[in-house]
Each structure stands twice: as structure tokens, then as C-alpha cells.
Design a protein around this motif. Structure first.
Motif, PDB file in Angstrom:
ATOM      1  N   PRO A 268      15.980  25.092  46.863  1.00 53.94           N
ATOM      2  CA  PRO A 268      15.239  25.108  45.607  1.00 53.94           C
ATOM      3  C   PRO A 268      14.847  26.526  45.191  1.00 53.94           C
ATOM      4  O   PRO A 268      14.675  27.407  46.042  1.00 53.94           O
ATOM      5  CB  PRO A 268      13.991  24.269  45.894  1.00 53.94           C
ATOM      6  N   GLY A 269      14.684  26.716  43.893  1.00 54.18           N
ATOM      7  CA  GLY A 269      14.324  28.027  43.363  1.00 54.18           C
ATOM      8  C   GLY A 269      12.972  28.519  43.833  1.00 54.18           C
ATOM      9  O   GLY A 269      12.710  29.711  43.848  1.00 54.18           O
ATOM     10  N   TYR A 270      12.110  27.604  44.240  1.00 53.93           N
ATOM     11  CA  TYR A 270      10.762  27.996  44.677  1.00 53.93           C
ATOM     12  C   TYR A 270      10.675  28.278  46.174  1.00 53.93           C
ATOM     13  O   TYR A 270       9.582  28.540  46.702  1.00 53.93           O
ATOM     14  CB  TYR A 270       9.736  26.921  44.307  1.00 53.93           C
ATOM     15  N   ALA A 271      11.789  28.266  46.878  1.00 53.69           N
ATOM     16  CA  ALA A 271      11.801  28.392  48.342  1.00 53.69           C
ATOM     17  C   ALA A 271      11.043  29.633  48.825  1.00 53.69           C
ATOM     18  O   ALA A 271      10.307  29.567  49.806  1.00 53.69           O
ATOM     19  CB  ALA A 271      13.234  28.409  48.859  1.00 53.69           C
TER      20      ALA A 271
ATOM     21  N   ALA B 155      -0.448  25.693  35.720  1.00 56.04           N
ATOM     22  CA  ALA B 155      -0.012  26.984  36.263  1.00 56.04           C
ATOM     23  C   ALA B 155       1.050  26.785  37.342  1.00 56.04           C
ATOM     24  O   ALA B 155       2.036  27.530  37.393  1.00 56.04           O
ATOM     25  CB  ALA B 155      -1.211  27.758  36.830  1.00 56.04           C
ATOM     26  N   VAL B 156       0.872  25.774  38.184  1.00 52.88           N
ATOM     27  CA  VAL B 156       1.894  25.467  39.196  1.00 52.88           C
ATOM     28  C   VAL B 156       3.192  25.067  38.508  1.00 52.88           C
ATOM     29  O   VAL B 156       4.274  25.540  38.870  1.00 52.88           O
ATOM     30  CB  VAL B 156       1.406  24.355  40.156  1.00 52.88           C
ATOM     31  N   ALA B 157       3.087  24.219  37.508  1.00 53.79           N
ATOM     32  CA  ALA B 157       4.284  23.760  36.796  1.00 53.79           C
ATOM     33  C   ALA B 157       5.025  24.926  36.150  1.00 53.79           C
ATOM     34  O   ALA B 157       6.260  25.009  36.228  1.00 53.79           O
ATOM     35  CB  ALA B 157       3.907  22.714  35.743  1.00 53.79           C
ATOM     36  N   LEU B 158       4.295  25.824  35.521  1.00 50.35           N
ATOM     37  CA  LEU B 158       4.941  26.974  34.886  1.00 50.35           C
ATOM     38  C   LEU B 158       5.604  27.885  35.912  1.00 50.35           C
ATOM     39  O   LEU B 158       6.688  28.428  35.666  1.00 50.35           O
ATOM     40  CB  LEU B 158       3.930  27.757  34.042  1.00 50.35           C
ATOM     41  N   GLY B 159       4.968  28.053  37.052  1.00 49.70           N
ATOM     42  CA  GLY B 159       5.577  28.855  38.117  1.00 49.70           C
ATOM     43  C   GLY B 159       6.859  28.223  38.622  1.00 49.70           C
ATOM     44  O   GLY B 159       7.869  28.908  38.832  1.00 49.70           O
ATOM     45  N   LEU B 160       6.826  26.910  38.832  1.00 48.37           N
ATOM     46  CA  LEU B 160       8.032  26.201  39.284  1.00 48.37           C
ATOM     47  C   LEU B 160       9.142  26.302  38.243  1.00 48.37           C
ATOM     48  O   LEU B 160      10.313  26.502  38.588  1.00 48.37           O
ATOM     49  CB  LEU B 160       7.708  24.740  39.575  1.00 48.37           C
ATOM     50  N   LEU B 161       8.773  26.171  36.975  1.00 44.05           N
ATOM     51  CA  LEU B 161       9.772  26.281  35.914  1.00 44.05           C
ATOM     52  C   LEU B 161      10.387  27.675  35.886  1.00 44.05           C
ATOM     53  O   LEU B 161      11.606  27.826  35.773  1.00 44.05           O
ATOM     54  CB  LEU B 161       9.137  25.949  34.562  1.00 44.05           C
ATOM     55  N   GLU B 162       9.541  28.692  36.027  1.00 44.85           N
ATOM     56  CA  GLU B 162      10.052  30.066  36.049  1.00 44.85           C
ATOM     57  C   GLU B 162      11.006  30.266  37.228  1.00 44.85           C
ATOM     58  O   GLU B 162      12.073  30.871  37.077  1.00 44.85           O
ATOM     59  CB  GLU B 162       8.889  31.045  36.136  1.00 44.85           C
ATOM     60  N   ASP B 163      10.629  29.762  38.396  1.00 42.82           N
ATOM     61  CA  ASP B 163      11.511  29.868  39.560  1.00 42.82           C
ATOM     62  C   ASP B 163      12.820  29.116  39.328  1.00 42.82           C
ATOM     63  O   ASP B 163      13.889  29.594  39.705  1.00 42.82           O
ATOM     64  CB  ASP B 163      10.814  29.321  40.811  1.00 42.82           C
ATOM     65  N   HIS B 164      12.734  27.950  38.707  1.00 41.00           N
ATOM     66  CA  HIS B 164      13.939  27.153  38.436  1.00 41.00           C
ATOM     67  C   HIS B 164      14.873  27.904  37.491  1.00 41.00           C
ATOM     68  O   HIS B 164      16.081  27.979  37.741  1.00 41.00           O
ATOM     69  CB  HIS B 164      13.553  25.797  37.840  1.00 41.00           C
ATOM     70  N   LEU B 165      14.306  28.459  36.436  1.00 41.55           N
ATOM     71  CA  LEU B 165      15.136  29.205  35.484  1.00 41.55           C
ATOM     72  C   LEU B 165      15.753  30.436  36.127  1.00 41.55           C
ATOM     73  O   LEU B 165      16.944  30.721  35.930  1.00 41.55           O
ATOM     74  CB  LEU B 165      14.308  29.617  34.263  1.00 41.55           C
TER      75      LEU B 165
ATOM     76  N   HIS C  29      16.380  31.061  39.254  1.00 41.81           N
ATOM     77  CA  HIS C  29      17.254  30.828  40.402  1.00 41.81           C
ATOM     78  C   HIS C  29      18.323  29.788  40.074  1.00 41.81           C
ATOM     79  O   HIS C  29      19.498  30.119  39.948  1.00 41.81           O
ATOM     80  CB  HIS C  29      16.410  30.394  41.608  1.00 41.81           C
ATOM     81  N   CYS C  30      17.908  28.558  39.924  1.00 39.74           N
ATOM     82  CA  CYS C  30      18.865  27.456  39.776  1.00 39.74           C
ATOM     83  C   CYS C  30      19.695  27.572  38.494  1.00 39.74           C
ATOM     84  O   CYS C  30      20.924  27.474  38.528  1.00 39.74           O
ATOM     85  CB  CYS C  30      18.133  26.105  39.788  1.00 39.74           C
TER      86      CYS C  30
END
Length: 93
Positions: free
Chosen positions: A2-5, A51-61, A63-64
Motif C-alpha cells: 500500500p502507498g501508506y506503508a 486528516a487521516v483520510a487526506l493523508g491516505l489519499l495523498e499517499d495513494h496518489l 504511490h499507487c
């Protein structure tokens, strides 16, 4: 992977902190705390989750989606579509 790894531990810490805030909300209601004080804490929890959701989205964009676009093909379009749907869900919430 996952992008957040890379940030997994930080996300888990933040989510545990939010979990504690939610337990605090339960105690507030159980203790008949004044409505406005409870609503203030609900707002804080909501913002923390956003804030968690936005961080995960940023990581997804970053990386993934970026990797899929680099590779090209139908997977790239699928990842962009997934990200777009995730943004739509966040905007609606």
C-alpha cells in the motif's frame, strides 16, 4: 504494497489517538456532559479522521496511482477512477 506503508506506524498512532477521543465522547455522553461540549469533541474527532483520510489519499496518489500511470495500460485508468471516487466520497462526507 500500500502507498501508506512508509507511514503505517504514524497512521496507527493517529488512529489510536482518535479511538481514545471516541471513547472520551462515550464517557461524556454517559456523564451527561453539556451538549455543546460533546459537539465540540465530535467536531475534533471528525477533523482528525478527515486528516487521516487526506493523508491516505495523498499517499495513494503519490504511490499507487503514480506507479500505475508510469506503467500505463488499463490499470492506470482504473487507479485514476478509484482515486476520483475516493475524493467524491470524502467530499460528500
Amino acid at each position: 504494497m500500500p502507498g501508506y506503508a512508509q507511514d503505517k506506524d504514524a497512521y496507527l498512532r493517529r488512529l489510536r489517538r482518535i479511538e481514545g477521543q471516541v471513547r472520551g465522547l462515550q464517557r461524556m455522553v454517559d456523564d451527561d456532559t453539556y451538549c455543546i461540549e460533546v459537539l465540540t469533541q465530535v467536531s475534533a474527532v471528525t477533523h482528525a479522521l478527515q486528516a487521516v483520510a487526506l493523508g491516505l489519499l495523498e499517499d495513494h496518489l503519490g504511490h499507487c496511482v503514480a506507479e500505475a500511470i508510469e506503467r500505463g495500460g488499463p490499470e492506470a485508468a482504473e487507479k485514476v477512477r478509484e482515486a476520483s471516487e475516493a475524493v467524491a466520497r470524502l467530499v460528500r462526507s
